[in-house]
Design an enzyme around this catalytic site. Sequence first.
Site, PDB file in Angstrom:
ATOM      1  N   LYS A  35     -88.309  53.552  25.558  1.00 33.65           N
ATOM      2  CA  LYS A  35     -88.679  54.669  26.793  1.00 33.65           C
ATOM      3  C   LYS A  35     -87.498  55.944  27.026  1.00 33.65           C
ATOM      4  O   LYS A  35     -88.261  57.087  26.842  1.00 33.65           O
ATOM      5  CB  LYS A  35     -88.608  53.700  27.678  1.00 33.65           C
ATOM      6  CG  LYS A  35     -88.920  54.376  28.792  1.00 33.65           C
ATOM      7  CD  LYS A  35     -88.945  53.818  30.429  1.00 33.65           C
ATOM      8  CE  LYS A  35     -87.934  52.915  30.765  1.00 33.65           C
ATOM      9  NZ  LYS A  35     -87.163  54.548  31.947  1.00 33.65           N
ATOM     10  N   ASN A  36     -86.287  55.309  27.124  1.00 29.86           N
ATOM     11  CA  ASN A  36     -85.289  56.298  27.044  1.00 29.86           C
ATOM     12  C   ASN A  36     -85.219  57.053  26.078  1.00 29.86           C
ATOM     13  O   ASN A  36     -84.555  58.696  26.218  1.00 29.86           O
ATOM     14  CB  ASN A  36     -84.133  55.331  27.832  1.00 29.86           C
ATOM     15  CG  ASN A  36     -84.768  55.503  29.243  1.00 29.86           C
ATOM     16  OD1 ASN A  36     -85.387  55.731  29.946  1.00 29.86           O
ATOM     17  ND2 ASN A  36     -82.930  54.349  29.445  1.00 29.86           N
ATOM     18  N   ARG A  69     -88.828  59.506  37.203  1.00 29.12           N
ATOM     19  CA  ARG A  69     -87.381  60.423  37.384  1.00 29.12           C
ATOM     20  C   ARG A  69     -86.788  61.985  36.417  1.00 29.12           C
ATOM     21  O   ARG A  69     -87.093  62.517  36.981  1.00 29.12           O
ATOM     22  CB  ARG A  69     -85.973  59.976  38.129  1.00 29.12           C
ATOM     23  CG  ARG A  69     -86.185  59.154  39.433  1.00 29.12           C
ATOM     24  CD  ARG A  69     -84.538  58.322  39.738  1.00 29.12           C
ATOM     25  NE  ARG A  69     -83.857  59.868  39.454  1.00 29.12           N
ATOM     26  CZ  ARG A  69     -83.099  59.864  40.566  1.00 29.12           C
ATOM     27  NH1 ARG A  69     -84.120  60.456  41.218  1.00 29.12           N
ATOM     28  NH2 ARG A  69     -82.484  61.417  39.680  1.00 29.12           N
ATOM     29  N   CYS A 123     -84.237  57.252  44.744  1.00 27.22           N
ATOM     30  CA  CYS A 123     -84.608  55.712  44.563  1.00 27.22           C
ATOM     31  C   CYS A 123     -83.731  54.280  44.889  1.00 27.22           C
ATOM     32  O   CYS A 123     -83.094  54.498  45.391  1.00 27.22           O
ATOM     33  CB  CYS A 123     -85.000  56.336  42.716  1.00 27.22           C
ATOM     34  SG  CYS A 123     -84.537  55.212  41.851  1.00 27.22           S
ATOM     35  N   ARG A 174     -78.918  58.982  42.786  1.00 28.72           N
ATOM     36  CA  ARG A 174     -79.216  60.173  41.885  1.00 28.72           C
ATOM     37  C   ARG A 174     -79.197  61.056  41.633  1.00 28.72           C
ATOM     38  O   ARG A 174     -80.305  62.331  41.304  1.00 28.72           O
ATOM     39  CB  ARG A 174     -80.546  58.944  41.208  1.00 28.72           C
ATOM     40  CG  ARG A 174     -80.402  57.613  40.558  1.00 28.72           C
ATOM     41  CD  ARG A 174     -80.870  57.349  40.097  1.00 28.72           C
ATOM     42  NE  ARG A 174     -81.588  57.126  38.529  1.00 28.72           N
ATOM     43  CZ  ARG A 174     -82.035  56.705  37.957  1.00 28.72           C
ATOM     44  NH1 ARG A 174     -83.211  55.857  38.713  1.00 28.72           N
ATOM     45  NH2 ARG A 174     -82.389  56.973  36.738  1.00 28.72           N
ATOM     46  N   ASP A 193     -78.986  49.119  32.293  1.00 28.44           N
ATOM     47  CA  ASP A 193     -80.165  48.611  32.626  1.00 28.44           C
ATOM     48  C   ASP A 193     -79.792  47.089  31.882  1.00 28.44           C
ATOM     49  O   ASP A 193     -81.222  46.562  31.738  1.00 28.44           O
ATOM     50  CB  ASP A 193     -80.357  49.335  30.970  1.00 28.44           C
ATOM     51  CG  ASP A 193     -80.764  50.795  32.230  1.00 28.44           C
ATOM     52  OD1 ASP A 193     -81.092  51.103  33.281  1.00 28.44           O
ATOM     53  OD2 ASP A 193     -80.651  51.882  31.172  1.00 28.44           O
ATOM     54  N   ILE A 223     -72.210  52.176  37.709  1.00 24.52           N
ATOM     55  CA  ILE A 223     -72.848  53.411  37.390  1.00 24.52           C
ATOM     56  C   ILE A 223     -73.621  53.561  38.347  1.00 24.52           C
ATOM     57  O   ILE A 223     -73.942  55.077  39.082  1.00 24.52           O
ATOM     58  CB  ILE A 223     -74.022  52.664  36.656  1.00 24.52           C
ATOM     59  CG1 ILE A 223     -73.283  52.244  35.053  1.00 24.52           C
ATOM     60  CG2 ILE A 223     -75.177  54.899  35.713  1.00 24.52           C
ATOM     61  CD1 ILE A 223     -72.304  53.487  34.142  1.00 24.52           C
ATOM     62  N   ARG A 283     -93.778  49.555  33.773  1.00 27.43           N
ATOM     63  CA  ARG A 283     -93.325  50.878  33.728  1.00 27.43           C
ATOM     64  C   ARG A 283     -92.090  51.267  32.379  1.00 27.43           C
ATOM     65  O   ARG A 283     -92.720  52.062  31.132  1.00 27.43           O
ATOM     66  CB  ARG A 283     -92.427  51.673  34.784  1.00 27.43           C
ATOM     67  CG  ARG A 283     -92.718  52.265  36.436  1.00 27.43           C
ATOM     68  CD  ARG A 283     -91.702  52.551  37.070  1.00 27.43           C
ATOM     69  NE  ARG A 283     -90.968  53.913  36.036  1.00 27.43           N
ATOM     70  CZ  ARG A 283     -89.563  53.397  36.397  1.00 27.43           C
ATOM     71  NH1 ARG A 283     -88.878  53.492  37.508  1.00 27.43           N
ATOM     72  NH2 ARG A 283     -88.847  55.053  36.184  1.00 27.43           N
TER      73      ARG A 283
HETATM   74  N1  EPU Z   1     -75.377  61.913  38.114  1.00 24.36           N
HETATM   75  C1  EPU Z   1     -74.646  62.657  39.281  1.00 24.36           C
HETATM   76  N2  EPU Z   1     -75.247  63.737  39.532  1.00 24.36           N
HETATM   77  C2  EPU Z   1     -75.968  64.184  38.070  1.00 24.36           C
HETATM   78  C3  EPU Z   1     -76.478  63.399  36.938  1.00 24.36           C
HETATM   79  C4  EPU Z   1     -76.194  61.475  37.549  1.00 24.36           C
HETATM   80  O1  EPU Z   1     -74.052  62.337  40.048  1.00 24.36           O
HETATM   81  O2  EPU Z   1     -75.944  65.358  38.361  1.00 24.36           O
HETATM   82  C5  EPU Z   1     -73.923  60.307  38.949  1.00 24.36           C
HETATM   83  C6  EPU Z   1     -75.786  59.465  38.977  1.00 24.36           C
HETATM   84  O3  EPU Z   1     -75.670  58.950  39.936  1.00 24.36           O
HETATM   85  C7  EPU Z   1     -75.459  58.246  37.861  1.00 24.36           C
HETATM   86  C8  EPU Z   1     -74.278  58.021  36.868  1.00 24.36           C
HETATM   87  O4  EPU Z   1     -74.611  60.019  37.059  1.00 24.36           O
HETATM   88  O5  EPU Z   1     -73.806  57.720  38.974  1.00 24.36           O
HETATM   89  C9  EPU Z   1     -75.095  58.490  36.066  1.00 24.36           C
HETATM   90  O6  EPU Z   1     -76.348  58.795  35.660  1.00 24.36           O
HETATM   91  P1  EPU Z   1     -77.071  59.376  34.126  1.00 24.36           P
HETATM   92  O7  EPU Z   1     -77.460  60.693  34.931  1.00 24.36           O
HETATM   93  O8  EPU Z   1     -76.077  59.074  33.103  1.00 24.36           O
HETATM   94  O9  EPU Z   1     -78.450  58.617  34.886  1.00 24.36           O
HETATM   95  P2  EPU Z   1     -80.634  59.183  34.385  1.00 24.36           P
HETATM   96  O10 EPU Z   1     -79.386  60.139  32.943  1.00 24.36           O
HETATM   97  O11 EPU Z   1     -80.784  59.224  35.499  1.00 24.36           O
HETATM   98  C10 EPU Z   1     -80.489  57.759  32.737  1.00 24.36           C
HETATM   99  C11 EPU Z   1     -81.435  56.769  32.164  1.00 24.36           C
HETATM  100  C12 EPU Z   1     -81.540  55.121  33.014  1.00 24.36           C
HETATM  101  C13 EPU Z   1     -80.080  54.179  33.016  1.00 24.36           C
HETATM  102  C14 EPU Z   1     -79.552  55.543  33.187  1.00 24.36           C
HETATM  103  C15 EPU Z   1     -77.605  55.147  32.947  1.00 24.36           C
HETATM  104  C16 EPU Z   1     -83.495  57.558  31.584  1.00 24.36           C
HETATM  105  C17 EPU Z   1     -84.841  58.176  31.536  1.00 24.36           C
HETATM  106  N3  EPU Z   1     -82.814  57.357  32.537  1.00 24.36           N
HETATM  107  O12 EPU Z   1     -80.640  57.966  33.700  1.00 24.36           O
HETATM  108  O13 EPU Z   1     -81.603  54.165  32.982  1.00 24.36           O
HETATM  109  O14 EPU Z   1     -80.367  53.689  34.408  1.00 24.36           O
HETATM  110  O15 EPU Z   1     -79.633  56.528  32.106  1.00 24.36           O
HETATM  111  O16 EPU Z   1     -77.599  54.546  31.288  1.00 24.36           O
HETATM  112  O17 EPU Z   1     -82.925  57.991  30.377  1.00 24.36           O
HETATM  113  C18 EPU Z   1     -84.103  52.683  33.047  1.00 24.36           C
HETATM  114  O18 EPU Z   1     -84.350  52.659  32.054  1.00 24.36           O
HETATM  115  O19 EPU Z   1     -83.991  51.795  33.898  1.00 24.36           O
HETATM  116  C19 EPU Z   1     -82.778  53.374  33.523  1.00 24.36           C
HETATM  117  C20 EPU Z   1     -82.933  53.835  35.306  1.00 24.36           C
END
Ligand code: EPU
Length: 417
Positions: free
Chosen positions: A22-23, A91, A115, A120, A304, A326, A396
């Site tokens: 998915k990701n 998201r 969320c 996030r 995850d 995280i 999802r």
């Molecule tokens: N963060 C910030 N600012 C930003 C972006 C992130 O502070 O602008 C923080 C977040 O709050 C968090 C950390 O950085 O504490 C890491 O977040 P990240 O941005 O890496 O998460 P994401 O890109 O929103 C993706 C996956 C998630 C997975 C996380 C961590 C996708 C679509 N989603 O989310 O997947 O948990 O990376 O590996 O790729 C899931 O599939 O169940 C899922 C939640």
Amino acid sequence: MDRFIIRGGKPLRGVIEIGGAKNAALPIMAATLLSSGVNRICRVPDMKDVRTMYGLLRHMGAQIIEGGSAEIDTGRINKYEAPYELVKTMRASVLVLGPLLARYGQARVSLPGGCAIGARPIDLHLAGLQKMGSKIELEAGYVIAKAKRLKGAVIHFDNPTVTGTENLIMAASIAKGNTVLENAAMEPEVKDLADCLVSMGAKIYGAGTSIIEIEGVDCLAPIDNYAIIPDRIQIATFMTIAGITGGKITIKGCSLEHLEAVSEKLREAGLQIEQTTEGIKVKGGREIIARDIKTMPYPGFPTDMQAQFMALMSVARGTSIIRENIFENRFMHVAELKRMGADINVDGNVATVRGVKNLKGAPVMATDLRASASLVMAALRAEGESVIHRIYHLDRGYERMDEKLIALGANIKRVSD
Ligand code: EPU
């Protein structure tokens, strides 16, 4: 709203297959906006988030033939926005921001908001795009981004962000000049996106490491039959299911690549894991042994998989300390696991899990995607019947999980109202 009724206590045995990640699928689908024409993507998983992304791309004018081999025609994109109605259900819709801005010079994307698992924010995505010359305004809950042509820049992430790194790789691939991303996310899904972009003509070096360099090119060709990597989190979930039910599961055609941290912990917990030519073979041990984990960016233990590992530990011999590093609120499954008899205490981002002999079936509520998987696992192990409400969270990101579990011998029924 669908729910699962599960009667637990059976060791699950058999062979299953796992589809694309998915990701990785979501950013690769967003990357189709960087080209004009028919994109062909293979091993596209059939799950709700992917269907939401189809809906979003259609909203912008894409013509789509859905399926495991999907066709996305981006020749007539005429709207450059991700509306609130779609972003609030997923998201990852924010992944269209970088491609729209780079290709069309404008984007209007609803702010994702918080969320279940945490606040996030997307500040790092926005700061990076600003550094590349974009004007960014926040208006009525929307990010309005504009740029004539994005310019390459050196961008340092305070935190390695997965979708943030992906948004900026996509934007930089057709920006003017060179971009360097420092402290970039190293997740295999980031590397898969970069490999796909390279197949479209992008020049990207170092994806999969913490420093990624992108030489902007003028345009990219549509995706020509790129196959998405298998879903490491679904694979790891089924490995853990073999452990909690004391069963024996073969995950066909998959490898342990990308699963080093998880398989090491599962082996320490007593599971037998073998890579064969047929795929990954996993056998539950005679007993489950308590082990500690802390979630970390890749190659560390993935957040995850935290909830699923906790379900396993709830019936382990001994006490396990689980540290979530995280997301600040990713323990929503704890209260539900406790309803099934688990002995878990949470203090801030640390959960102490004292293994019990067995769990007992109960009605529980899924709260987010991976939390739902942990409840399904607990129910498969528990004595008696469990009802898991709000299964739409699970749908999802898991492809027909109930059908796969039935094929492995589980007593599980989906009930729709
Ligand atoms: N963060 C910030 N600012 C930003 C972006 C992130 O502070 O602008 C923080 C977040 O709050 C968090 C950390 O950085 O504490 C890491 O977040 P990240 O941005 O890496 O998460 P994401 O890109 O929103 C993706 C996956 C998630 C997975 C996380 C961590 C996708 C679509 N989603 O989310 O997947 O948990 O990376 O590996 O790729 C899931 O599939 O169940 C899922 C939640």
